[in-house]
Design an enzyme around this catalytic site. Structure first.
Site, PDB file in Angstrom:
ATOM      1  N   ARG A   1     -10.314   1.291   1.827  1.00 27.10           N
ATOM      2  CA  ARG A   1      -9.882   2.198   2.899  1.00 27.10           C
ATOM      3  C   ARG A   1     -10.199   3.654   2.598  1.00 27.10           C
ATOM      4  NH1 ARG A   1      -4.063  -0.026   3.791  1.00 27.10           N
ATOM      5  NH2 ARG A   1      -4.607  -1.319   2.009  1.00 27.10           N
TER       6      ARG A   1
ATOM      7  N   GLU B   1       1.693  -3.368 -10.395  1.00 26.79           N
ATOM      8  CA  GLU B   1       3.095  -3.776 -10.538  1.00 26.79           C
ATOM      9  C   GLU B   1       3.184  -5.044 -11.403  1.00 26.79           C
ATOM     10  OE1 GLU B   1       4.884  -4.164  -6.740  1.00 26.79           O
ATOM     11  OE2 GLU B   1       6.899  -4.435  -7.562  1.00 26.79           O
TER      12      GLU B   1
END
Ligand code: AMP
Length: 178
Positions: free
Chosen positions: A64, A101
């Site tokens: 993106r 994460e």
């Protein structure tokens, strides 16, 4: 369009999707921006104005980061360099690992596309924890260039990604802050 009008229109255009792709994530869907060419043009003008005269090249982060990054580079008439996920680029390239994460990831950039000493804008659509952008900035520094600016369409302020970018001593800009 005035800056406040641009922000208002973007806020009304970007969709927030709760619990996507995982519970607890507020996903910002920017795709409706591309249904409105005038709005897209105004976004590029705003992001390009932040960097005009201050950078020698733009690096965008897959995927993106390309949506606005290439248009910013064209508006500034400077080169655009793609930062890709591992395994997509032919050699020679430089690589940088970073923690997610859960687990880790890696990004890569063709060697020689940015030049030592160049002032670089690192751009992505959204700043969350800053892990991806920090890794991109390290790739730039590995090649002897200077990270002089970071820009984002959106920053999720509560995640403090900008603190992670402080060591680079670069200007940071986000058009929208949530
Ligand atoms: P981070 O490395 O945590 O700063 O994550 C930044 C990357 O993850 C960006 O390339 C975004 O496209 C994507 N991302 C992270 N959080 C969100 C979110 N809430 N909505 C949309 N995209 C996100």
């Amino acid at each position: 369009m005035s800056h406040p009008d641009l922000i208002r229109q973007l806020e009304n255009t970007i969709e927030n999707i709760a619990d996507f792709p995982k519970p607890g994530i507020q996903f910002k869907d920017i795709t409706p921006i591309f249904l409105n060419p005038k709005l897209y043009e105004d976004v590029i003008e705003d992001l390009a104005n932040f960097s005009r005269g201050k950078v020698d090249a733009v690096c965008g982060i897959e995927s993106r980061g390309y949506l606005f990054g290439i248009a910013i580079a064209v508006a500034l008439q400077v080169p655009f360099i793609l930062i890709r996920k591992k395994g997509k680029l032919p050699p020679p390239f430089v690589a940088q690992k970073y923690d997610l994460e859960y687990g880790s990831s890696e990004i890569e950039m063709r060697t020689g596309q940015i030049k030592p000493g160049q002032r670089i804008l690192v751009h992505d659509d959204l700043l969350a924890t800053g892990g991806t952008t920090e890794a991109a900035a390290r790739l730039v520094e590995k090649q002897g260039a200077i990270v002089s600016q970071f820009s984002f369409l959106i920053a999720l302020k509560a995640l403090n990604g900008d603190q992670r970018l402080q060591p680079f001593n670069a200007e940071i800009y986000s058009l929208l802050n949530y």
